[in-house]
Every structure is written in C-alpha cells, then in structure tokens.
Design a protein around this motif. Sequence first.
Motif, short mmCIF file in Angstrom:
data_model
loop_
_atom_site.label_atom_id
_atom_site.label_comp_id
_atom_site.label_asym_id
_atom_site.label_seq_id
_atom_site.Cartn_x
_atom_site.Cartn_y
_atom_site.Cartn_z
N LEU A 1 -0.08 3.37 3.66
CA LEU A 1 0.52 3.50 5.06
C LEU A 1 1.36 3.91 5.36
O LEU A 1 1.61 4.18 7.13
N ASN A 2 3.15 3.02 4.95
CA ASN A 2 4.26 3.48 4.99
C ASN A 2 4.23 4.93 5.50
O ASN A 2 5.01 5.24 6.00
N HIS A 3 3.24 5.90 4.71
CA HIS A 3 3.71 6.96 4.56
C HIS A 3 2.60 8.19 6.09
O HIS A 3 3.11 9.33 5.39
N GLY A 4 2.04 7.03 6.09
CA GLY A 4 0.85 7.87 6.91
C GLY A 4 1.28 8.16 8.35
O GLY A 4 2.22 7.32 8.94
N SER B 1 -12.99 -4.61 10.19
CA SER B 1 -13.34 -4.80 9.41
C SER B 1 -12.70 -4.02 8.58
O SER B 1 -13.02 -4.04 7.56
N THR B 2 -12.26 -3.10 9.02
CA THR B 2 -11.74 -1.62 8.40
C THR B 2 -10.10 -1.18 8.27
O THR B 2 -9.23 -1.95 8.08
N LEU B 3 -9.80 -0.15 9.46
CA LEU B 3 -8.68 -0.30 9.66
C LEU B 3 -7.60 -1.29 9.72
O LEU B 3 -6.38 -1.22 9.57
N PHE B 4 -8.18 -1.74 10.85
CA PHE B 4 -7.12 -3.08 11.06
C PHE B 4 -7.17 -3.92 9.82
O PHE B 4 -5.66 -4.52 10.14
N VAL B 5 -7.38 -3.99 8.80
CA VAL B 5 -7.19 -5.19 7.45
C VAL B 5 -6.47 -4.23 7.02
O VAL B 5 -5.47 -4.85 6.35
N GLU B 6 -6.24 -2.81 6.70
CA GLU B 6 -5.76 -2.01 6.22
C GLU B 6 -4.04 -2.26 6.44
O GLU B 6 -3.09 -2.12 5.92
N GLN B 7 -4.02 -1.98 8.44
CA GLN B 7 -3.04 -2.18 8.93
C GLN B 7 -2.22 -3.78 8.45
O GLN B 7 -1.10 -4.00 9.09
N GLY B 8 -2.99 -4.77 9.32
CA GLY B 8 -3.05 -5.88 8.58
C GLY B 8 -1.94 -6.22 7.23
O GLY B 8 -1.06 -7.03 7.38
N ASP B 9 -2.82 -5.51 6.11
CA ASP B 9 -2.43 -5.34 5.16
C ASP B 9 -0.34 -5.08 4.63
O ASP B 9 0.29 -5.17 3.48
N ILE C 1 2.67 1.75 16.00
CA ILE C 1 4.38 3.21 16.49
C ILE C 1 5.47 2.15 15.59
O ILE C 1 5.79 2.92 15.13
N VAL C 2 5.08 0.78 16.51
CA VAL C 2 6.33 -0.24 16.86
C VAL C 2 6.67 -0.04 14.97
O VAL C 2 7.48 0.14 14.88
N ARG C 3 5.48 -0.47 14.21
CA ARG C 3 5.56 -0.50 13.04
C ARG C 3 6.07 0.88 12.09
O ARG C 3 7.10 0.48 11.18
N LEU C 4 5.84 1.78 12.14
CA LEU C 4 6.02 2.71 11.00
C LEU C 4 7.52 3.24 12.00
O LEU C 4 8.70 3.58 11.32
N ASP C 5 8.32 2.78 13.26
CA ASP C 5 8.86 2.56 13.67
C ASP C 5 10.18 1.94 12.99
O ASP C 5 11.13 2.55 12.43
N LEU C 6 9.46 1.04 12.87
CA LEU C 6 10.59 -0.37 11.85
C LEU C 6 10.67 0.16 10.21
O LEU C 6 11.92 -0.19 9.87
N VAL C 7 9.58 0.25 9.93
CA VAL C 7 9.86 1.70 8.44
C VAL C 7 10.62 2.36 8.56
O VAL C 7 11.37 2.15 7.26
N LYS C 8 10.79 3.41 9.39
CA LYS C 8 11.08 4.83 9.29
C LYS C 8 12.95 4.15 10.01
O LYS C 8 13.66 4.15 8.87
N LYS C 9 13.39 3.23 10.76
CA LYS C 9 14.57 2.45 10.88
C LYS C 9 14.88 1.97 10.13
O LYS C 9 16.52 2.35 9.15
#
Length: 459
Positions: free
Chosen positions: A419-422, A239-247, A322-330
Amino acid sequence: MTLLTLSASVNGLKPECHRGTCHAKEENVAVFFVALYLIALGTGGIKPCVSSFGADQFDETDEKEKKWKSSFFNWFYFSINIGALIASSVLVYIQEHVGWGWGFGIPAVLMAVAIVSFFSGSRLYRNQKPGGSPLTRIAQVLVASLRKYNLKVPSDKSLLYDTEDAESGIQGSRKLDHTKQFGFFDKAAVQTEHDQVKGTHNPWKLCTVTQVEELKSIIRILPVWASGIVFATVYSQMSTLFVEQGDKMDPSMGPNFDIPAASLSVFDTISVITWVPIYDRLIVPFARKYTGHERGFTQLQRMGIGLVISIFSMVVAAIVEIVRLDLVKKHNYYDLKQMPMSIFWQVPQYFLIGAAEVFTFIGQLEFFYDQAPDAMRSMCSALSLTTIALGNYLSTLLVTIVTKVTTRHGKLGWIPNNLNHGHLDYFFLLLVVLSVLNFLVYLCISSWYKYKRPIGSFN
C-alpha cells in the motif's frame, strides 16, 4: 458449535500437526465446513426472528410499553455488542493461548445455556398468531391485479373488497388503511360478479384491501432497504481495507505487546456500547423536547443521521491514509513493512462507524419491524439483514473494478500489494462520494415515504 468444537479437539477430526505445521485431510475439512454452514443456517433462523419476537412482547396499544419497545431495539443491539466484545477479546485470547478446542467449546456451552434460558420463559411470551406465507399473499395480489389490468378502480375506495368486521382476515395482522400510492394494485381488490362463488372468493382473483396494502408496504420499504447497501459497504471496510491500512502502521502497545490490525475493530464495538446508553438516555429525551416526537427522531431521520456520520468516518480514514502516504514519501518508507505511525490513529474512524451503527443499523431494525405489515415482520427483518451481505458484495465489486481500471498500462493501481506504493486514500474518497450520493437519494426517498396506517384489531 459442538461439531466445531469436536473438529478442533478430537483426534481423527482435527488436523495432524508436527513441529508447528498442520496438515488437514479432506474429511477434516469436510467436518469443519459442515459445522460452519450449520452455524450459518442457525444464525439465519435466529437473527431475523429474535429482534421481531422480542419487540412482539410489547403491547402497542399501551403507551408506556410502546416507549419501552423503542428502547428495546437499542438495548438488544447493545447486548449483541457486549457478546462481540467478549468474543473478540476473551475468546480470542483463549483460542490463541489455551487452544481452539476451548475457544470453540466455551461458546458451545454458552449456546446450550441460552437455549435453556429461552425455553424457560415459554410461558411468559406473547406469541403472535402465524398469518401464513407472506410470499403467497404477495403473489396473489400480483396475479389478481394482472388478471384485472383492464378494469377501472372505482373513485370511491370504500367499494374495494375488504372484510366487514374490524379484523383483517389475516391471522396476526391488523387491517391497513387504503393508500393512494401504487394504485394499479388496487385492481386486485375490485369486485366483479364472477369473484364471489357460494359466499367465498378465490384469493388469486380477489384480494382484500389489507392484502393489497401489505404489498404496497413492501414496495415502499424497498428503496429504504436499497439505501442501506452503500452504508453496509462502508461498514465492511472494518474487516477489509481498514485492516490492510493498519498492517502498514506501528501496532506496538508498550515495549512487549503488539495489537493486531484486525483486533482494532474492538473500538467499533466499544463505540456502540458507549453510544447506545448516550442515545437512549440523553439524546432521545433532549431531542424529544424540540421535535415533539416520542422517540426523539423519526426512524428515517435516525437512519439519515447515521448515513451522515458514516461519510465522516470515510473522510477520517482518507485523511489518515493521506498523512501516512505523506510520511512514506517524505522519509522514503516505501519498502518499510510497518512505518513509525501509530495504528491508534485509526481509532477515530472505528469510533465513527460505531456511532453510525447506533443510528442506522438500530434504526433499520426498528424501521423494518414497525413499518412491516404485522404478519410480515420476520420476513422484513430478514430483508434488512441482507443489506450487510450485499454491502460486502458491493465492496468486493468496487475493489475489483478499481483494481482493473487503475492497473492499466502497467500501473500499480490504487490498492497494490504494498500500500506504500498505492493510493488507498483515493478509494476511501470514492466511498465518500458514493455515500454522499446515496444520502442525497435517501433524502428524496424519505421525503416520498408514507408511514403505514394500521386500523382495526388483531385476529
């Protein structure tokens, strides 16, 4: 629920809205919050008692009913999640598309039906006799043992004070056999020439062995209870960070429908509904063949399996991030509100938490009921539920500490607004480390734990 319905449907109680903008007056807010706190008060009365009361309907002296009682906790939790599934799907749809008055009114009517159903079975229920305040009995043992701190406990434990017949002297409770742990409290059952006055005794000076063992049982339960707090912290991420991640992920289901990130918790509910029948009908009979235990696993083993599964749920959540942030960076998606990575990559972590619930939360329900002294079962069930609240508090504390530490010297930290910068993956890995440490401590606790040994009969 009725007051909540009125606050959303009656003019004067609901906020005034103009062109989609609503303004609530102080009295509107007051009525709304009174309704919420009444629901909290009612829930506090229902939750710790309903599971204990349901289990009380099974006769422990009957082997067939004893097996049914173990299944009862599984199907009790199953029914709760059926309700949660309806609430998070059908009722949410009604609230969003029909109105909040209907969204609150329907469960209000269903609660009325539930009350009628509950009272209609009054003649069928087995009611345990109330044994008085358990906190008073605990206090009496503490006071009596401190008063006699300089007395020596006799090596022959049969000399300790207890009732002469098979009954314990506590309404609704069987006698408990003496145990060697926490021997200091045995001083409360040491008799002196001043304890007996005209055939009676002062319970603040002299306690029965069963009363002393009640306190010992609670002390033994507390470390097991504490080990559930970290699990509840992991559970609270849904109900907290999973939601932030999903957003930050793609919520589309086809061309015309988006699933809100908060609604993905429905997969946890579906997981529980799926796993309960599998556990009760397949895993338990299979495990019983190898362990020889009537329930397949001991209660402590069951909770331990759930703790391990919860570790994997956080590992999966970290890998997804990790996969999501890798795509953000790439692809330089730092300023993209929702990146082209489906939100359904989160489903496995929700399913794993649901599986962990079936083992740990249901195991806790059964453990705290079964290991609590007979006249303290509702109190111990209430105690087990506090792990969820404390888990939420611990989650908040961890986020606060992590944010304060990782934002020093002008850094954005692990959990910034964007979160893309975190590094939310670091926080999930921190929970993995805490969960592993918690599990190792749990192994020590479970190896030390001694199951209670009731003897005699009920009053």
